[in-house]
Design a protein around this motif. Sequence first.
Motif, mmCIF file in Angstrom:
data_model
loop_
_atom_site.group_PDB
_atom_site.id
_atom_site.type_symbol
_atom_site.label_atom_id
_atom_site.label_comp_id
_atom_site.label_asym_id
_atom_site.label_seq_id
_atom_site.Cartn_x
_atom_site.Cartn_y
_atom_site.Cartn_z
ATOM 1 N N ARG A 26 0.851 -1.180 0.000
ATOM 2 C CA ARG A 26 0.000 0.000 0.000
ATOM 3 C C ARG A 26 0.892 1.237 0.000
ATOM 4 O O ARG A 26 1.986 1.234 0.570
ATOM 5 C CB ARG A 26 -0.926 0.009 1.218
ATOM 6 C CG ARG A 26 -2.060 -1.016 1.107
ATOM 7 C CD ARG A 26 -2.994 -0.657 -0.039
ATOM 8 N NE ARG A 26 -4.129 -1.545 -0.188
ATOM 9 C CZ ARG A 26 -4.170 -2.606 -0.962
ATOM 10 N NH1 ARG A 26 -3.080 -2.946 -1.656
ATOM 11 N NH2 ARG A 26 -5.255 -3.339 -1.077
ATOM 12 N N PHE A 27 0.397 2.324 -0.636
ATOM 13 C CA PHE A 27 1.226 3.498 -0.860
ATOM 14 C C PHE A 27 0.503 4.776 -0.441
ATOM 15 O O PHE A 27 -0.708 4.914 -0.650
ATOM 16 C CB PHE A 27 1.613 3.600 -2.342
ATOM 17 C CG PHE A 27 2.346 2.393 -2.849
ATOM 18 C CD1 PHE A 27 3.717 2.298 -2.703
ATOM 19 C CD2 PHE A 27 1.651 1.341 -3.434
ATOM 20 C CE1 PHE A 27 4.402 1.179 -3.154
ATOM 21 C CE2 PHE A 27 2.323 0.213 -3.880
ATOM 22 C CZ PHE A 27 3.700 0.124 -3.733
ATOM 23 N N GLY A 48 7.083 -6.483 11.354
ATOM 24 C CA GLY A 48 6.526 -7.406 10.374
ATOM 25 C C GLY A 48 6.183 -6.786 9.036
ATOM 26 O O GLY A 48 5.403 -7.360 8.263
ATOM 27 N N TYR A 49 6.744 -5.637 8.729
ATOM 28 C CA TYR A 49 6.503 -4.980 7.449
ATOM 29 C C TYR A 49 7.831 -4.488 6.886
ATOM 30 O O TYR A 49 8.796 -4.271 7.619
ATOM 31 C CB TYR A 49 5.566 -3.779 7.597
ATOM 32 C CG TYR A 49 4.201 -4.115 8.149
ATOM 33 C CD1 TYR A 49 3.144 -4.407 7.302
ATOM 34 C CD2 TYR A 49 3.973 -4.121 9.528
ATOM 35 C CE1 TYR A 49 1.885 -4.702 7.807
ATOM 36 C CE2 TYR A 49 2.722 -4.423 10.038
ATOM 37 C CZ TYR A 49 1.684 -4.722 9.178
ATOM 38 O OH TYR A 49 0.456 -5.017 9.681
ATOM 39 N N ASN A 50 7.858 -4.277 5.574
ATOM 40 C CA ASN A 50 8.991 -3.630 4.927
ATOM 41 C C ASN A 50 8.521 -2.264 4.423
ATOM 42 O O ASN A 50 7.463 -2.169 3.791
ATOM 43 C CB ASN A 50 9.509 -4.471 3.763
ATOM 44 C CG ASN A 50 10.147 -5.751 4.233
ATOM 45 O OD1 ASN A 50 10.940 -5.753 5.161
ATOM 46 N ND2 ASN A 50 9.795 -6.872 3.608
ATOM 47 N N VAL A 51 9.297 -1.253 4.703
ATOM 48 C CA VAL A 51 8.902 0.124 4.371
ATOM 49 C C VAL A 51 9.966 0.772 3.500
ATOM 50 O O VAL A 51 11.165 0.616 3.752
ATOM 51 C CB VAL A 51 8.684 0.954 5.650
ATOM 52 C CG1 VAL A 51 8.299 2.392 5.302
ATOM 53 C CG2 VAL A 51 7.615 0.317 6.521
ATOM 54 N N MET A 52 9.523 1.499 2.485
ATOM 55 C CA MET A 52 10.446 2.234 1.628
ATOM 56 C C MET A 52 9.848 3.596 1.296
ATOM 57 O O MET A 52 8.633 3.720 1.065
ATOM 58 C CB MET A 52 10.724 1.466 0.330
ATOM 59 C CG MET A 52 11.567 2.243 -0.680
ATOM 60 S SD MET A 52 11.789 1.370 -2.266
ATOM 61 C CE MET A 52 13.123 0.252 -1.826
ATOM 62 N N LEU A 53 10.698 4.610 1.257
ATOM 63 C CA LEU A 53 10.330 5.937 0.767
ATOM 64 C C LEU A 53 11.002 6.134 -0.579
ATOM 65 O O LEU A 53 12.215 5.967 -0.707
ATOM 66 C CB LEU A 53 10.774 7.023 1.745
ATOM 67 C CG LEU A 53 10.001 7.113 3.058
ATOM 68 C CD1 LEU A 53 10.753 7.980 4.057
ATOM 69 C CD2 LEU A 53 8.610 7.683 2.825
ATOM 70 N N VAL A 67 4.408 0.591 1.936
ATOM 71 C CA VAL A 67 4.389 -0.415 3.006
ATOM 72 C C VAL A 67 4.160 -1.779 2.365
ATOM 73 O O VAL A 67 3.136 -2.003 1.716
ATOM 74 C CB VAL A 67 3.285 -0.107 4.032
ATOM 75 C CG1 VAL A 67 3.248 -1.192 5.109
ATOM 76 C CG2 VAL A 67 3.505 1.258 4.658
ATOM 77 N N PHE A 68 5.121 -2.671 2.535
ATOM 78 C CA PHE A 68 5.083 -3.993 1.913
ATOM 79 C C PHE A 68 4.960 -5.078 2.985
ATOM 80 O O PHE A 68 5.500 -4.928 4.085
ATOM 81 C CB PHE A 68 6.373 -4.239 1.115
ATOM 82 C CG PHE A 68 6.575 -3.302 -0.041
ATOM 83 C CD1 PHE A 68 6.295 -3.706 -1.339
ATOM 84 C CD2 PHE A 68 7.046 -2.006 0.159
ATOM 85 C CE1 PHE A 68 6.489 -2.847 -2.405
ATOM 86 C CE2 PHE A 68 7.239 -1.142 -0.909
ATOM 87 C CZ PHE A 68 6.962 -1.560 -2.200
ATOM 88 N N PRO A 74 10.684 -4.588 -0.888
ATOM 89 C CA PRO A 74 10.276 -3.322 -1.517
ATOM 90 C C PRO A 74 10.862 -3.187 -2.914
ATOM 91 O O PRO A 74 12.034 -3.496 -3.138
ATOM 92 C CB PRO A 74 10.853 -2.263 -0.576
ATOM 93 C CG PRO A 74 10.960 -2.950 0.746
ATOM 94 C CD PRO A 74 11.319 -4.374 0.427
ATOM 95 N N ASP A 75 10.044 -2.735 -3.841
ATOM 96 C CA ASP A 75 10.447 -2.624 -5.241
ATOM 97 C C ASP A 75 10.037 -1.253 -5.753
ATOM 98 O O ASP A 75 8.850 -0.885 -5.713
ATOM 99 C CB ASP A 75 9.763 -3.729 -6.058
ATOM 100 C CG ASP A 75 10.173 -3.718 -7.517
ATOM 101 O OD1 ASP A 75 11.034 -2.894 -7.905
ATOM 102 O OD2 ASP A 75 9.621 -4.529 -8.283
ATOM 103 N N THR A 76 10.999 -0.486 -6.245
ATOM 104 C CA THR A 76 10.689 0.863 -6.742
ATOM 105 C C THR A 76 9.707 0.822 -7.912
ATOM 106 O O THR A 76 8.940 1.764 -8.108
ATOM 107 C CB THR A 76 11.972 1.596 -7.173
ATOM 108 O OG1 THR A 76 12.639 0.826 -8.180
ATOM 109 C CG2 THR A 76 12.912 1.787 -5.982
#
Length: 248
Positions: A26-27, A48-53, A67-68, A74-76
Motif C-alpha cells: 500500500r502506498f 513485520g513490514y517492509n517500508v520504503m520511501l 508499506v510492503f 520493496p520494489d521501486t
Amino acid sequence: MNYDKKLLTAKAEDLFDLCDKYSSARFSDFLDGAEQAIINKEFIIPYGYNVMLYGGFDGAEKRIMGVFPEWEEPDTAAFPIVCIKAETALPLTHRDYLGSLMGLGITASKLGDIVVSDSCAYIFLHQDISEYILSSMHRIGNQHVSLAPVPDTSSVNIERRYKTIEAVCASNRLDALTAAAANISRSEAAKLIEGGKIKLNHLEVCKPSEAAAEGDLLSIRGSGRYIIYKFGAQTRKKRIHVTLKKYI
C-alpha cells in the motif's frame, strides 16, 4: 505551513492496516520533507513490514511511503509514480511549471519533484493524475508545451546543481551556520531563528543554540536552502571550517 501530526500518523497507520488486511503493498500520496520528518519522528513502524520511501529517482525530495508485507521485498517499480518530460521552445522555471499544474487543480500531495533543465523539465507525479495532465496541460504561460511519459526513469539524468560556499564558523550551532550561509551577523541570524524563519531538516527550529550535523538541510527564508556538507579542521582561534552547498 502547519502540519497536523495526528492526521499524518493516522494516515501512516492506515497504510499498515490496509497492507495487513489485503496482504499487498500500500502506498501514500507524495510526502514533502517536513511530512517525512514528522512521520520518522512521531510514528513507530510496526514489526513485520517492509517500508520504503521513494520519489521516482535517487535523491528525490518529495517521496511516497510504500508499506510492503514482511515476505515482499520493496520494489521501486511498484510505486505509483509516473515521470513526464515537458519540452518548451524557451527555458522555463520551476515556478512556471508548478503554477500551471496548480492551475489545473492538482494538489501538492499528487505532485513529486519537478526537475528543470535548460530546455525541458521532468515532472514526477502520482499515476492517478498522469492521464489528466497529459491530456490537459498544453501551455505554460504563453508557451506551448510538449508532454511525453518517460517509460524508464533510470534513463533520466537528474543532476542537482549547487553553489559551494566555504566559510569559518564559531561552532556548529544553528545561529553560526545561518550567519555563514546567509552572510549576516550571528545576532541577525538569531533573530531569524527565533522568528521562525529557519528550518533544519524541514522542521522549524527556534533555538539559536541548536546543533547541526554534516548532511543536515538548512532552509533560510529569503536566502535559500543549503546542505551542511562538511565540517573541517579548527583554526588557531578554535573556529571551524565548514563547506555548504546551496541549491541553485
